[in-house]
Enzyme design. Structure first.
Site, PDB file in Angstrom:
ATOM      1  N   ASN A 170      -0.886   6.688   4.593  1.00  0.00           N
ATOM      2  CA  ASN A 170      -1.098   5.702   5.645  1.00  0.00           C
ATOM      3  C   ASN A 170      -0.568   6.148   7.003  1.00  0.00           C
ATOM      4  O   ASN A 170       0.458   6.826   7.103  1.00  0.00           O
ATOM      5  CB  ASN A 170      -0.386   4.411   5.258  1.00  0.00           C
ATOM      6  CG  ASN A 170      -1.042   3.739   4.074  1.00  0.00           C
ATOM      7  OD1 ASN A 170      -2.202   3.372   4.138  1.00  0.00           O
ATOM      8  ND2 ASN A 170      -0.305   3.606   2.985  1.00  0.00           N
TER       9      ASN A 170
ATOM     10  N   HIS B 221      -5.662   6.731   7.593  1.00  0.00           N
ATOM     11  CA  HIS B 221      -4.736   7.598   6.850  1.00  0.00           C
ATOM     12  C   HIS B 221      -4.571   8.903   7.622  1.00  0.00           C
ATOM     13  O   HIS B 221      -5.514   9.380   8.256  1.00  0.00           O
ATOM     14  CB  HIS B 221      -5.274   7.865   5.449  1.00  0.00           C
ATOM     15  CG  HIS B 221      -5.052   6.729   4.502  1.00  0.00           C
ATOM     16  ND1 HIS B 221      -5.152   6.850   3.144  1.00  0.00           N
ATOM     17  CD2 HIS B 221      -4.716   5.434   4.725  1.00  0.00           C
ATOM     18  CE1 HIS B 221      -4.899   5.692   2.558  1.00  0.00           C
ATOM     19  NE2 HIS B 221      -4.637   4.813   3.500  1.00  0.00           N
TER      20      HIS B 221
ATOM     21  N   ASP C  71       0.837  -1.205   0.000  1.00  0.00           N
ATOM     22  CA  ASP C  71       0.000   0.000   0.000  1.00  0.00           C
ATOM     23  C   ASP C  71       0.868   1.250   0.000  1.00  0.00           C
ATOM     24  O   ASP C  71       0.531   2.259  -0.616  1.00  0.00           O
ATOM     25  CB  ASP C  71      -0.909  -0.023   1.238  1.00  0.00           C
ATOM     26  CG  ASP C  71      -2.005   1.030   1.195  1.00  0.00           C
ATOM     27  OD1 ASP C  71      -2.226   1.611   0.123  1.00  0.00           O
ATOM     28  OD2 ASP C  71      -2.615   1.282   2.237  1.00  0.00           O
TER      29      ASP C  71
ATOM     30  N   HIS D 159      -7.797   0.740   9.342  1.00  0.00           N
ATOM     31  CA  HIS D 159      -6.770   1.200   8.395  1.00  0.00           C
ATOM     32  C   HIS D 159      -6.943   2.712   8.226  1.00  0.00           C
ATOM     33  O   HIS D 159      -7.801   3.173   7.488  1.00  0.00           O
ATOM     34  CB  HIS D 159      -6.988   0.450   7.070  1.00  0.00           C
ATOM     35  CG  HIS D 159      -6.012   0.765   5.990  1.00  0.00           C
ATOM     36  ND1 HIS D 159      -5.156  -0.183   5.456  1.00  0.00           N
ATOM     37  CD2 HIS D 159      -5.749   1.902   5.309  1.00  0.00           C
ATOM     38  CE1 HIS D 159      -4.416   0.372   4.504  1.00  0.00           C
ATOM     39  NE2 HIS D 159      -4.766   1.647   4.386  1.00  0.00           N
TER      40      HIS D 159
ATOM     41  N   CYS E 184      -1.993   9.844  -0.433  1.00  0.00           N
ATOM     42  CA  CYS E 184      -3.423   9.628  -0.635  1.00  0.00           C
ATOM     43  C   CYS E 184      -3.792  10.316  -1.939  1.00  0.00           C
ATOM     44  O   CYS E 184      -3.863  11.536  -1.998  1.00  0.00           O
ATOM     45  CB  CYS E 184      -4.242  10.205   0.516  1.00  0.00           C
ATOM     46  SG  CYS E 184      -5.998  10.036   0.228  1.00  0.00           S
TER      47      CYS E 184
END
Ligand code: MG
Length: 300
Positions: A247, A207, A14, A205, A238
């Protein structure tokens, strides 16, 4: 409630997938191995998407082939469909992560299908995984807001999470894709989700786009959540927020967990060194606040 917290390290997939710099295969492999040496027990290593769609992951099979595997560690690959799943299985991953969203706008932009269509599309993947003995991990994106559709209702997130568990996922990762959530939204979501989804099947998860990732993780801990995704160094922008921060940084999460008395099994110093190594290969400073504090010589 156990004080053990389980972190899925997502930096190599990711994180790097959303960085613009090409990272050579041997560096990716060294990064994964350094994170495992730092204590990561679940790690996303690569994505088996079409290389034209995500050029950063074009060497996914080579990464898996070169990895020195440690017993007890779950090496995860992401795959968008049955074809990607077959490549991931062939490469020797332990688990495959499948993706959907809580909003049709994002799902259509990301994979060209509505949420319902994308979940239905995972049926053959789930059947193959059950037969092959490969575990499945599910992702739900846009849990608070969608860049196309706006606000997302917690009930929608809950229902999509239940569908992914129904498909056989051992865990569902709920992602604040645009990083807009605060502890207020986190609490509202978990109030609804945890009434029907077992807390030990939920990973959060976050950000850090608006600087709320650690705060949201701490709010989740208050709800009993003990599973989080994090990315070493805070790697991964992002793409929808036009922001350098993506992240939640693994170091930032570990720093908070250590002080709160939770055991993550990860060494802050060793994760920071792994991030430092990969940080020297990308074209911007690592966004992790802990990384910046360490780099400036601060003592925690
Ligand atoms: Mg992410």
């Amino acid at each position: 409630m156990s004080e053990r917290v389980h972190i899925t390290e997502v930096g190599p997939r990711d994180g790097l997938q959303n960085e613009s710099t090409w990272i050579p295969t041997d560096v990716k492999v060294a990064f994964v191995e350094a994170l495992v040496a730092a204590g990561a027990q679940a790690i996303e290593c690569a994505s088996f998407v079409h290389p034209e769609k995500v050029p950063a992951m074009a060497d996914a099979a080579e990464v898996f082939a070169a990895l020195e595997r440690r017993p007890g560690v779950r090496y995860i690959a992401t795959a968008p469909n049955l074809k990607g799943y077959a490549r991931a299985r062939e490469a020797g991953c332990d688990a495959v992560a499948i993706f959907t969203a809580a909003s049709d706008g994002f799902s259509r932009a990301n994979v060209g299908m509505s949420v319902a269509e994308s979940v239905a599309g995972f049926d053959p993947v789930a059947a193959a995984a059950a037969q092959d003995g490969i575990t499945l991990r599910g992702y739900v994106s846009t849990i608070f807001a969608c860049p196309y559709d706006g606000e997302v209702a917690p009930e929608v997130v809950r229902d999509v999470a239940l569908q992914l568990l129904e498909l056989g996922c051992y865990e569902v990762s709920l992602g604040d894709t645009t990083g807009v959530g605060t502890p207020a939204e986190t609490g509202r979501l978990l109030d609804v989700v945890l009434r029907e989804v077992p807390v030990d099947r939920v990973a959060m998860h976050f950000h850090d786009t608006w600087g709320m990732a650690v705060a949201n993780a701490i709010e989740s801990l208050r709800y009993g959540v003990r599973r989080f995704d994090a990315s070493a160094g805070g790697l991964g922008g992002c793409p929808f927020a036009m922001s350098a921060t993506g992240n939640l940084a693994t170091e930032d999460l570990i720093y908070a967990l250590d002080r709160l008395g939770y055991e993550s099994g990860l060494s802050l110093d060793a994760v920071a060194s792994a991030a430092e190594m990969i940080g020297s290969r990308i074209d911007r400073p690592l966004p992790s606040r802990v990384h910046q504090a360490l780099a400036s010589g601060r003592k925690g």
